[in-house]
Design a protein around this motif. Structure first.
Motif, mmCIF file in Angstrom:
data_model
loop_
_atom_site.group_PDB
_atom_site.id
_atom_site.type_symbol
_atom_site.label_atom_id
_atom_site.label_comp_id
_atom_site.label_asym_id
_atom_site.label_seq_id
_atom_site.Cartn_x
_atom_site.Cartn_y
_atom_site.Cartn_z
ATOM 1 N N ASN A 385 0.806 -1.231 0.000
ATOM 2 C CA ASN A 385 0.000 0.000 0.000
ATOM 3 C C ASN A 385 0.836 1.277 0.000
ATOM 4 O OD1 ASN A 385 -2.621 -1.208 0.072
ATOM 5 N ND2 ASN A 385 -2.232 -1.776 2.210
ATOM 6 N N PHE A 386 2.056 1.189 -0.460
ATOM 7 C CA PHE A 386 2.904 2.380 -0.495
ATOM 8 C C PHE A 386 3.777 2.306 -1.737
ATOM 9 C CE2 PHE A 386 5.631 -0.854 1.196
ATOM 10 C CZ PHE A 386 6.898 -0.535 0.744
ATOM 11 N N THR A 496 -0.954 -4.681 5.370
ATOM 12 C CA THR A 496 -1.628 -3.649 6.177
ATOM 13 C C THR A 496 -0.779 -2.395 6.358
ATOM 14 O OG1 THR A 496 -0.766 -4.435 8.313
ATOM 15 C CG2 THR A 496 -2.800 -5.464 7.476
ATOM 16 N N GLN A 498 0.811 1.018 6.058
ATOM 17 C CA GLN A 498 0.472 2.256 5.383
ATOM 18 C C GLN A 498 1.738 3.083 5.171
ATOM 19 O OE1 GLN A 498 -2.728 2.786 4.229
ATOM 20 N NE2 GLN A 498 -2.873 0.650 4.944
ATOM 21 N N ASN A 547 1.789 7.530 -0.973
ATOM 22 C CA ASN A 547 0.607 6.692 -1.146
ATOM 23 C C ASN A 547 0.734 5.877 -2.431
ATOM 24 O OD1 ASN A 547 0.418 8.947 -2.841
ATOM 25 N ND2 ASN A 547 -1.816 8.829 -2.912
#
Length: 652
Positions: A385-386, A496, A498, A547
């Motif tokens: 997720n990055f 998970t 972030q 992100n």
């Protein structure tokens, strides 16, 4: 054209510590696309309108095949062969002897590919040599005035089993629609046409040299237009190498008079390589001469096209004022530059560096010869997720000139300097990590591989010293690197994480880049590359944690944490200085690092584009390209670069 060195070879060695700056799968995988996706291929239909080839014989045994017509502005070809003989044991040398000057980039191939500059008559000669063969022939063609709307590039020769990419061009300002490809002659083909402007396929297995003619048609402004492109698939001896065990491009010594001309290819880029060559056969450059002579270096260059050697030689002569690269090259046996190398790497089995020619092209037709097959690692890390983008900047501008593949642009040596210099600093850091100049006189052989194993067992490499004295501590980043660079599966916890988590893991450790966590070897190479780019060129590296938006642009990437010039961070100072002292002892490592500008922090929440202007000397965002770009050079949005995308890397 082919992709990379060899897919199976990569899978074989990517799980060892021998292939440096590479990407790989796991030990049980024979496919480096492990973790990625395979592009869809379709069986191309046969064309309905076939035109018989035009065969021209000569007074010698050379036979030419020409296109039915030649038109100014079009990519064109002449194909030569010797009846009843395949080309694999023959040498070709084309020359233009009449007509307006044409840039020739495939002079050593049976396929002479060229763009015709203007209507008129042209004449070429071809000299073919081989076992019991030494013949010359000449061929005339006439080109009509320019009328073409489509331009299929580039006609070329490829070894059976190699990957092929083609590029469809069109006149500026026009838009092609309803693009369709078909096979006009030659064997059936399965082709990835998900991007119809860039078809990709694997050259078919053949028993003898076989010419394929593809036809493309498209609708432009309501009218149908067509063009042809030729691919000569050439037969090759059965592959016997356990190293290069899938096809590699044909290469040859850039300097035919080199004392190593006869062993270069067989020792560093051959499907017949079954054991490493000995130091007596192909020593490190520095073992034969330490006077930094460019001619000595160029005697070790192996190329698929002459222009690659020409541009590399010009770079060494004109853009190495401190002799950094001449010194660093003392620790390699050879420099291989071939259209099917992507991305670049160093390999201790051969002692050679392998360079992606995308960092060397200066003209559009040079670029046409380079394979465009995508990096097989492009889908690694999809479940994370990055993202961690990077770029080199100078005076709040991109240091590199970005030119999309669709543009027919030219580059100067100065414009390729940032990319080529950083690439060389990185790959040559690996070579010097394994065999610094300080150990050249003590290498016992009989192969470099034997010396590497002794040095590795004793933990004597520079990277061993760095990781022992100044080890990285983040197990989280190491695990994420395994996913992003080696194709490992992300576990539930990693999924998970972030950007804020990754920012904490990375910023509190002492790596200069995410890629450093892929191996201790890459950690050392990244330190050296960034330090030297800052010191020699005042070019700073940006690194950030962002992100992962659905659409990746400089505006949609939002920074959670980022830093410019991280190499000068106090926490990295000693480990970077150690690398400098070991690789280039002529420099004082600690003084060098202390002379670099202080790191600049990026602002959380800013976009990647907004963060370009953070250097305090000049905060105003200017051009997106290097100031060295002259006004006549088109300006393009720079491509987004992600950590590790320029290099292959080992699974240790």
């Amino acid at each position: 054209m082919g992709m990379s060195v060899s897919q199976k070879m990569l899978a074989l060695v990517a799980c060892s510590s021998l292939l440096i700056s590479c990407g790989g799968g796991d030990e049980d995988s024979n496919n480096p696309n492990n973790g990625g996706t395979t592009p869809p291929s379709v069986s191309l239909l046969r064309c309905t309108d076939n035109i018989a080839p035009l065969i021209i014989t000569t007074s010698s045994s050379i036979r030419f095949q020409t296109e039915s017509t030649y038109t100014a502005g079009q990519s064109s070809a002449i194909i030569a062969n010797i009846p009843n003989r395949d080309s694999q044991s023959l040498s070709f040398l084309w020359q233009q002897i009449d007509g307006q000057n044409i840039e020739l980039v495939s002079q050593n191939s049976p396929v002479l590919a060229f763009d015709i500059p203007a209507a008129g008559s042209y004449r070429f000669s071809l000299h073919v040599t081989g076992n019991n063969l030494d013949v010359t022939g000449e061929i005339d063609i006439n080109a009509d005035a320019a009328i073409g709307m489509l331009n299929a590039r580039q006609d070329h020769q490829v070894v059976e089993g190699n990957n092929v990419s083609l590029r469809l061009g069109q006149q500026s300002g026009l838009s092609a629609a309803n693009i369709s490809w078909c096979v006009a002659s030659g064997p059936d083909l399965n082709v990835d046409i998900s991007d119809p402007f860039r078809p990709l396929f694997t050259a078919p297995a053949i028993s003898q040299d076989t010419l394929t003619r593809l036809k493309v048609s498209a609708n432009i402004s309501g009218n149908q237009h067509k063009d042809d492109v030729f691919v000569l698939t050439t037969a090759a001896p059965a592959i016997s190498s356990s190293y290069f065990d899938t096809p590699v491009a044909r290469t040859y010594a850039y300097r035919p008079s080199s004392p190593y001309a006869n062993v270069l290819s067989q020792c560093v880029y051959s499907n017949q390589l079954n054991d490493s060559c000995t130091i007596n056969q192909l020593p490190l450059i520095g073992q034969t001469s330490n006077d930094l002579n460019h001619e000595t270096i160029l005697d070790r260059v192996l190329v698929s096209h002459d222009w690659m050697g020409d541009n590399f030689a010009a770079f060494l002569t004109q853009l190495d004022p401190n002799s950094d690269f001449a010194r660093l090259l003392q620790s390699v046996t050879a420099i291989v530059i071939s259209y099917d190398i992507r991305p670049s790497f160093y390999w201790v089995v051969t002692g050679a560096i392998y360079l992606d020619p995308n960092d060397l092209w200066l003209t559009p037709i040079q670029r046409d010869t380079i394979n465009e097959a995508p990096d097989y690692r492009s889908n690694f890390g999809n479940e994370l997720n990055f993202m961690m983008p990077w770029r080199y900047v100078k005076n709040n501008q991109y240091a590199s000139l970005s030119v999309p593949a669709t543009a027919r642009a030219y580059r100067t040596l100065a414009q390729i300097n940032p990319d080529l210099a950083s690439l060389l600093y990185h790959e040559l850091a690996h070579a010097n990590d394994f065999f610094p100049r300080s150990v050249h006189t003590s290498l016992a052989g009989p192969r470099l591989l034997d010396d590497y194993r002794r040095r590795n067992a004793n933990k004597s490499l520079i990277s061993d010293k760095v990781s022992t004295i100044y080890p990285l501590s983040s197990t989280e980043m190491t695990g994420l690197a395994n996913v992003s660079f080696l194709g490992g599966a992300a576990n539930n916890l990693q999924k998970t994480y972030q950007p804020s988590d990754v920012s904490t893991f990375f910023s509190t450790d002492i790596a200069s880049d995410f890629y450093a966590y892929s191996s201790t070897r890459e950690d050392t190479a990244m330190l050296f590359e960034e330090a030297m780019m800052s010191y020699r060129y005042q070019i700073l590296r940006d690194v950030a944690v962002t992100n992962k938006p659905a659409v990746l642009t400089a505006d949609t990437l939002l920074i959670d944490w980022g830093q410019r010039g991280r190499i000068a961070d106090d926490s990295l100072e000693n480990r970077a200085a150690l690398v400098i002292d070991e690789i280039l002892p002529e420099l004082n490592g600690i003084s060098l690092i202390e002379s670099l500008p202080e790191p600049v922090a990026m602002t959380q929440g800013q976009s990647w584009r907004q963060a370009l202007a953070i250097s305090p000397a000049n905060r105003q965002l200017k051009s997106l390209n290097n100031t060295a770009v002259n006004d006549s050079t088109p300006r393009f949005e720079p491509e987004l670069r992600l950590s590790g995308d320029r290099h292959r890397h080992p699974q240790q």
